[in-house]
Enzyme design. Structure first.
Site, mmCIF file in Angstrom:
data_model
loop_
_atom_site.group_PDB
_atom_site.id
_atom_site.type_symbol
_atom_site.label_atom_id
_atom_site.label_comp_id
_atom_site.label_asym_id
_atom_site.label_seq_id
_atom_site.Cartn_x
_atom_site.Cartn_y
_atom_site.Cartn_z
ATOM 1 N N ARG A 233 38.080 38.817 33.574
ATOM 2 C CA ARG A 233 37.570 37.589 34.189
ATOM 3 C C ARG A 233 38.736 36.769 34.719
ATOM 4 N NH1 ARG A 233 33.418 39.621 34.577
ATOM 5 N NH2 ARG A 233 31.353 38.976 33.852
ATOM 6 N N GLU A 262 34.030 32.719 42.033
ATOM 7 C CA GLU A 262 33.609 33.852 42.870
ATOM 8 C C GLU A 262 32.245 33.581 43.492
ATOM 9 O OE1 GLU A 262 33.687 36.902 39.915
ATOM 10 O OE2 GLU A 262 35.835 37.273 40.169
ATOM 11 N N HIS A 285 35.905 41.789 42.869
ATOM 12 C CA HIS A 285 35.040 41.951 41.682
ATOM 13 C C HIS A 285 34.076 43.129 41.877
ATOM 14 C CE1 HIS A 285 33.146 39.806 38.012
ATOM 15 N NE2 HIS A 285 32.986 41.120 37.942
HETATM 16 N N1 LIG Z 1 35.410 43.640 36.753
HETATM 17 C C1 LIG Z 1 34.218 44.115 36.443
HETATM 18 O O1 LIG Z 1 33.517 44.662 37.287
HETATM 19 C C2 LIG Z 1 33.718 44.003 35.039
HETATM 20 C C3 LIG Z 1 34.300 43.142 34.137
HETATM 21 N N2 LIG Z 1 33.863 43.094 32.845
HETATM 22 C C4 LIG Z 1 34.559 42.204 31.916
HETATM 23 O O2 LIG Z 1 35.166 43.013 30.920
HETATM 24 C C5 LIG Z 1 34.972 42.406 29.646
HETATM 25 C C6 LIG Z 1 35.021 43.469 28.569
HETATM 26 O O3 LIG Z 1 33.920 44.353 28.711
HETATM 27 P P1 LIG Z 1 33.594 45.425 27.576
HETATM 28 O O4 LIG Z 1 34.802 46.164 27.177
HETATM 29 O O5 LIG Z 1 32.431 46.194 28.057
HETATM 30 O O6 LIG Z 1 33.156 44.460 26.394
HETATM 31 P P2 LIG Z 1 33.228 44.757 24.835
HETATM 32 O O7 LIG Z 1 32.425 43.691 24.202
HETATM 33 O O8 LIG Z 1 32.922 46.177 24.548
HETATM 34 O O9 LIG Z 1 34.756 44.530 24.482
HETATM 35 C C7 LIG Z 1 35.376 43.271 24.507
HETATM 36 C C8 LIG Z 1 36.527 43.294 23.557
HETATM 37 O O10 LIG Z 1 37.208 42.056 23.666
HETATM 38 C C9 LIG Z 1 37.535 41.627 22.343
HETATM 39 N N3 LIG Z 1 37.799 40.198 22.350
HETATM 40 C C10 LIG Z 1 39.026 39.699 22.516
HETATM 41 N N4 LIG Z 1 39.000 38.381 22.463
HETATM 42 C C11 LIG Z 1 37.757 38.011 22.258
HETATM 43 C C12 LIG Z 1 37.156 36.754 22.096
HETATM 44 N N5 LIG Z 1 37.865 35.635 22.128
HETATM 45 N N6 LIG Z 1 35.832 36.730 21.910
HETATM 46 C C13 LIG Z 1 35.119 37.871 21.872
HETATM 47 N N7 LIG Z 1 35.669 39.089 22.003
HETATM 48 C C14 LIG Z 1 36.981 39.170 22.203
HETATM 49 C C15 LIG Z 1 36.382 42.097 21.502
HETATM 50 O O11 LIG Z 1 36.759 42.194 20.153
HETATM 51 C C16 LIG Z 1 36.118 43.467 22.097
HETATM 52 O O12 LIG Z 1 36.957 44.423 21.505
HETATM 53 C C17 LIG Z 1 33.624 41.682 29.780
HETATM 54 O O13 LIG Z 1 33.525 40.592 28.887
HETATM 55 C C18 LIG Z 1 33.636 41.225 31.222
HETATM 56 O O14 LIG Z 1 34.182 39.926 31.301
HETATM 57 C C19 LIG Z 1 32.846 43.897 32.408
HETATM 58 C C20 LIG Z 1 32.223 44.759 33.261
HETATM 59 C C21 LIG Z 1 32.580 44.842 34.662
HETATM 60 O O1 LIG Z 2 29.400 43.240 33.790
HETATM 61 C C1 LIG Z 2 30.208 42.336 34.061
HETATM 62 O O2 LIG Z 2 30.612 41.543 33.207
HETATM 63 C C2 LIG Z 2 30.723 42.198 35.429
HETATM 64 O O3 LIG Z 2 31.642 41.474 35.654
HETATM 65 C C3 LIG Z 2 30.045 42.862 36.555
HETATM 66 O O4 LIG Z 2 28.998 42.075 36.951
#
Ligand SMILES: NC(=O)C1=CN([C@@H]2O[C@H](COP(=O)(O)OP(=O)(O)OC[C@H]3O[C@@H](n4cnc5c(N)ncnc54)[C@H](O)[C@@H]3O)[C@@H](O)[C@H]2O)C=CC1
Ligand SMILES: O=C(O)C(=O)CO
Length: 311
Positions: A233, A262, A285
């Protein structure tokens, strides 16, 4: 049960919504909505289905019928989740829908920055290869990933997959402690790992604990050749400080898929900097947008609706 999709356009025109439709009595679909429009459109609905529209406290408080928010994404930072909880509105996001898609994009950024793609592409376009005294250009030193150290913040779905792909390139991977919880975490904090990192990749949510996690102080501890990649993010990096480090040769490369606002209608300093000769990549994004990932979001949202109704 009435559900309203506020920003269906953000899933793309090719996506079949029928699995969501079968879970509700009535589905109202809007292609795009502002926060202001959302209030009227959600009036009387029990379920809001939303990708990136901001649902703030005032909006949620004005919607007494609302019981569930289904987020068509993993990140929920556009929702005031504390207010939702206080009002008894459940919030369900989708996870692991696009692991391959986002991890592939992240590796693409790491590889392109390691090989100085933005700089060489620019040189070739400017005719510098044509004028080279020998067969190639080698003005910008590239970084061999094999044997180098990747620091990942966020050992979740995406961070773990990026780590596995990086290991296939021969990288050594360290996961940083969860920001804000370093005292209870056996893993070293990002501040401890940063000076030893060749690449840092961010895969944590945007929260109060992670906002400006990579700030001027942390950037000052990096190796000058280190690469920084943010597919999580906007705002987890202090983008202004990162750009200053890049310009001053204190950062080897910067790749971001996300910006704090965004779309960046008012512009952003990183977009302006793309005109400069920097090892900088900004993607809009779109790490998540493979058709497989977008269709999976719909399937997982239908599952969320079914599970919520089953209690
Ligand atoms: N650029 C894109 O297209 C996308 C971006 N994202 C971003 O990627 C991030 C991570 O996605 P995933 O790995 O699928 O999520 P996830 O929930 O599987 O992993 C997130 C990790 O961050 C850790 N973490 C670190 N600091 C944290 C805090 N202060 N609060 C909560 N958790 C914390 C958690 O412990 C966990 O290991 C999402 O939150 C989203 O913002 C997700 C999907 C697409
Ligand atoms: O899944 C997410 O968090 C993304 O940023 C894509 O929309």
């Amino acid at each position: 049960m009435k559900a309203v999709i506020l920003d269906a356009a953000s899933l793309g025109p090719d996506i079949d919504l029928s699995s969501i439709r079968t879970q509700v009595d009535e589905l109202e679909v809007h292609e795009q909505s502002t926060t202001e429009q959302s209030r009227g459109r959600l009036a009387g609905a029990e379920v809001a289905i939303v990708n990136k529209v901001v649902l703030d406290a005032a909006t949620l408080e004005a919607l007494p019928s609302l019981r569930l928010i289904c987020v068509l994404a993993t990140g929920t930072n556009n929702i005031d989740t504390a207010t939702a909880e206080r009002l008894g509105i459940a919030v369900r996001n989708v996870t692991a829908y696009g692991t391959a898609s986002v991890a592939q994009h992240t590796l693409m950024l790491i590889l392109a920055l390691a090989n100085r793609l933005p700089l060489y592409q620019r040189d070739v376009a400017a005719g510098r290869w044509n004028r080279s005294p020998f067969f190639c250009l080698m003005d910008h030193g590239t970084l061999q990933l094999e044997g180098k150290h990747l620091v990942v913040v966020g050992q979740g779905e995406l961070g773990s997959r990026v780590a596995a792909l990086a290991e296939a390139f021969g990288m050594r991977v360290s996961f940083a402690a969860r920001p804000g919880n370093e005292a209870n975490d056996s893993r070293p904090g990002v501040a401890e790992l940063a000076p030893r990192a060749d690449v840092i990749s961010l895969h944590c949510p945007l929260t109060d604990a992670t906002r400006h996690l990579v700030d001027a102080n942390l950037l000052a501890t990096l190796k000058p050749d280190a690469l920084l990649v943010n597919c999580a993010r906007g705002g987890i990096i202090d983008e202004q400080a990162a750009l200053a480090a890049l310009r001053e040769g204190r950062l080897g490369g910067l790749g971001v898929d996300v910006l704090p606002i965004e779309p960046p209608r008012e512009g952003h300093r990183l977009l302006d900097a793309l005109a400069e000769s920097l090892n900088l990549i900004v993607t809009p994004h779109n790490a998540w947008i493979t058709p497989e990932a977008r269709q999976r979001i719909v399937t997982l949202t239908a599952d969320n609706l079914r599970h919520w109704q089953q209690g």
